[in-house]
Design a protein around this motif. Structure first.
Motif, PDB file in Angstrom:
ATOM      1  N   TYR A   1       0.838  -1.189   0.000  1.00 21.01           N
ATOM      2  CA  TYR A   1       0.000   0.000   0.000  1.00 21.01           C
ATOM      3  C   TYR A   1       0.876   1.243   0.000  1.00 21.01           C
ATOM      4  CZ  TYR A   1      -4.167  -2.767   1.065  1.00 21.01           C
ATOM      5  OH  TYR A   1      -5.217  -3.647   1.004  1.00 21.01           O
ATOM      6  N   SER A   2       0.273   2.385  -0.176  1.00 17.73           N
ATOM      7  CA  SER A   2       1.027   3.633  -0.120  1.00 17.73           C
ATOM      8  C   SER A   2       1.290   4.017   1.328  1.00 17.73           C
ATOM      9  CB  SER A   2       0.248   4.760  -0.804  1.00 17.73           C
ATOM     10  OG  SER A   2      -0.910   5.080  -0.042  1.00 17.73           O
ATOM     11  N   PRO A   3       2.364   4.782   1.596  1.00 19.78           N
ATOM     12  CA  PRO A   3       2.649   5.202   2.975  1.00 19.78           C
ATOM     13  C   PRO A   3       1.478   5.941   3.622  1.00 19.78           C
ATOM     14  CG  PRO A   3       4.551   5.595   1.589  1.00 19.78           C
ATOM     15  CD  PRO A   3       3.432   5.176   0.666  1.00 19.78           C
ATOM     16  N   GLY A   4       0.736   6.701   2.812  1.00 19.47           N
ATOM     17  CA  GLY A   4      -0.392   7.443   3.375  1.00 19.47           C
ATOM     18  C   GLY A   4      -1.469   6.553   3.955  1.00 19.47           C
ATOM     19  N   THR A   5      -1.577   5.328   3.418  1.00 21.02           N
ATOM     20  CA  THR A   5      -2.581   4.395   3.920  1.00 21.02           C
ATOM     21  C   THR A   5      -2.341   4.045   5.383  1.00 21.02           C
ATOM     22  OG1 THR A   5      -2.819   3.442   1.710  1.00 21.02           O
ATOM     23  CG2 THR A   5      -3.652   2.138   3.549  1.00 21.02           C
ATOM     24  N   LEU A   6      -1.063   3.995   5.779  1.00 23.43           N
ATOM     25  CA  LEU A   6      -0.737   3.667   7.171  1.00 23.43           C
ATOM     26  C   LEU A   6      -1.402   4.648   8.123  1.00 23.43           C
ATOM     27  CD1 LEU A   6       1.446   1.969   5.692  1.00 23.43           C
ATOM     28  CD2 LEU A   6       3.003   2.579   7.551  1.00 23.43           C
ATOM     29  N   TYR A   7      -1.440   5.927   7.710  1.00 19.35           N
ATOM     30  CA  TYR A   7      -1.956   6.962   8.606  1.00 19.35           C
ATOM     31  C   TYR A   7      -3.482   7.050   8.565  1.00 19.35           C
ATOM     32  CZ  TYR A   7       2.948   8.066   8.765  1.00 19.35           C
ATOM     33  OH  TYR A   7       4.313   7.978   8.931  1.00 19.35           O
ATOM     34  N   ASN A   8      -4.091   6.247   7.700  1.00 19.41           N
ATOM     35  CA  ASN A   8      -5.545   6.077   7.770  1.00 19.41           C
ATOM     36  C   ASN A   8      -5.921   5.032   8.811  1.00 19.41           C
ATOM     37  OD1 ASN A   8      -5.997   7.912   5.665  1.00 19.41           O
ATOM     38  ND2 ASN A   8      -5.813   6.315   4.103  1.00 19.41           N
ATOM     39  N   VAL A   9      -4.939   4.199   9.167  1.00 18.24           N
ATOM     40  CA  VAL A   9      -5.170   3.116  10.124  1.00 18.24           C
ATOM     41  C   VAL A   9      -4.622   3.468  11.495  1.00 18.24           C
ATOM     42  CG1 VAL A   9      -4.778   0.665  10.590  1.00 18.24           C
ATOM     43  CG2 VAL A   9      -5.049   1.460   8.224  1.00 18.24           C
ATOM     44  N   PHE A  10      -3.425   4.046  11.523  1.00 19.56           N
ATOM     45  CA  PHE A  10      -2.778   4.471  12.767  1.00 19.56           C
ATOM     46  C   PHE A  10      -2.493   5.969  12.698  1.00 19.56           C
ATOM     47  CE2 PHE A  10      -1.744  -0.014  12.330  1.00 19.56           C
ATOM     48  CZ  PHE A  10      -2.045  -0.504  13.599  1.00 19.56           C
ATOM     49  N   GLU A  11      -2.675   6.631  13.811  1.00 23.52           N
ATOM     50  CA  GLU A  11      -2.462   8.083  13.819  1.00 23.52           C
ATOM     51  C   GLU A  11      -1.019   8.425  13.473  1.00 23.52           C
ATOM     52  OE1 GLU A  11      -2.937  11.902  16.860  1.00 23.52           O
ATOM     53  OE2 GLU A  11      -3.867   9.970  17.337  1.00 23.52           O
ATOM     54  N   ASN A  12      -0.083   7.616  13.987  1.00 24.71           N
ATOM     55  CA  ASN A  12       1.333   7.832  13.711  1.00 24.71           C
ATOM     56  C   ASN A  12       2.099   6.549  14.021  1.00 24.71           C
ATOM     57  OD1 ASN A  12       1.767   7.876  16.637  1.00 24.71           O
ATOM     58  ND2 ASN A  12       0.886   9.935  16.549  1.00 24.71           N
ATOM     59  N   LEU A  13       3.401   6.547  13.759  1.00 17.90           N
ATOM     60  CA  LEU A  13       4.213   5.359  14.010  1.00 17.90           C
ATOM     61  C   LEU A  13       4.310   5.040  15.494  1.00 17.90           C
ATOM     62  CD1 LEU A  13       7.187   5.618  11.472  1.00 17.90           C
ATOM     63  CD2 LEU A  13       5.210   4.102  11.397  1.00 17.90           C
TER      64      LEU A  13
END
Length: 203
Positions: free
Chosen positions: A43-55
């Motif tokens: 997935y794109s890196p932006g997708t991560l921040y749709n699932v988690f607020e941040n790392l």
């Protein structure tokens, strides 16, 4: 990995957690980035921040699962026999667990929350759950010491063991001593128990 349309939000969340865990286990926290996680899950890196607020939130989930696993391992440790033997077994279980996946264990020490942000209460409660077996094993050895003393002893011993395991998993013991981490932990527990025997002799 497949296209994003074939994964539910819960499935995607688990994919991200699993990929992040694998990266940390393989290369440690320094090799972790949103780009690398996204590459592994497709997935794109932006997708991560749709699932988690941040790392940081993502890493806290991984740490929490590690703590839960350790708590389960401690809970299943044989509780039979004299209290001193139970305590030694608990510490041995703790040390062995940390050596199984050293880079993942190091995450607990290396990950720091951003300035001004506190570790969540639910995370603190998981840390507390690790101390309960130690408190239970120590209580008979303290001969009716007050609860505050029991908690203090459990935390003192846990912090000492944790420090030694962390030096061991970070490969930093060699610069201090030629002895193995396990032998140092065994010496620590024996010395601690001898000290308790002198301070709190059995009646």
């Amino acid at each position: 990995m497949g296209r994003r349309s074939i994964h539910t939000p819960d499935e995607l969340r688990e994919l991200i957690i699993e990929a992040t865990t694998e990266i940390v286990e393989q290369v440690g926290l320094e090799g972790l980035s949103a780009r690398e996680i996204a590459k592994r899950v497709g997935y794109s890196p932006g997708t991560l921040y749709n699932v988690f607020e941040n790392l940081d939130d993502l890493l806290l989930i991984i740490e929490a699962r590690l703590l839960d696993e350790l708590a389960g391992r401690l809970a299943s440790t044989d509780a039979a026999g004299p209290p001193a033997d139970r305590l030694r077994r608990l510490v041995s279980t703790y040390f062995s667990f940390t050596q199984e996946r050293p880079k993942l264990w190091n995450l607990l020490n290396e990950h720091r929350m951003p300035a001004g942000r506190e570790v969540p209460e639910w995370y603190q409660q998981k840390v507390e759950s690790l101390l309960a077996p130690l408190e239970n094993a120590l209580t008979p050895l303290l001969n009716n010491s007050d609860p505050a003393a029991q908690k203090r002893h459990a935390r003192t011993l846990w912090a000492s063991v944790h420090g030694m395991t962390s030096l061991s998993t970070a490969d930093k013991l060699a610069g201090i001593t030629a002895h193995s981490g396990r032998s140092l932990v065994d010496d620590l527990v024996s010395t601690y128990l001898a000290g308790l025997e002198r301070r709190c002799p059995a009646h």
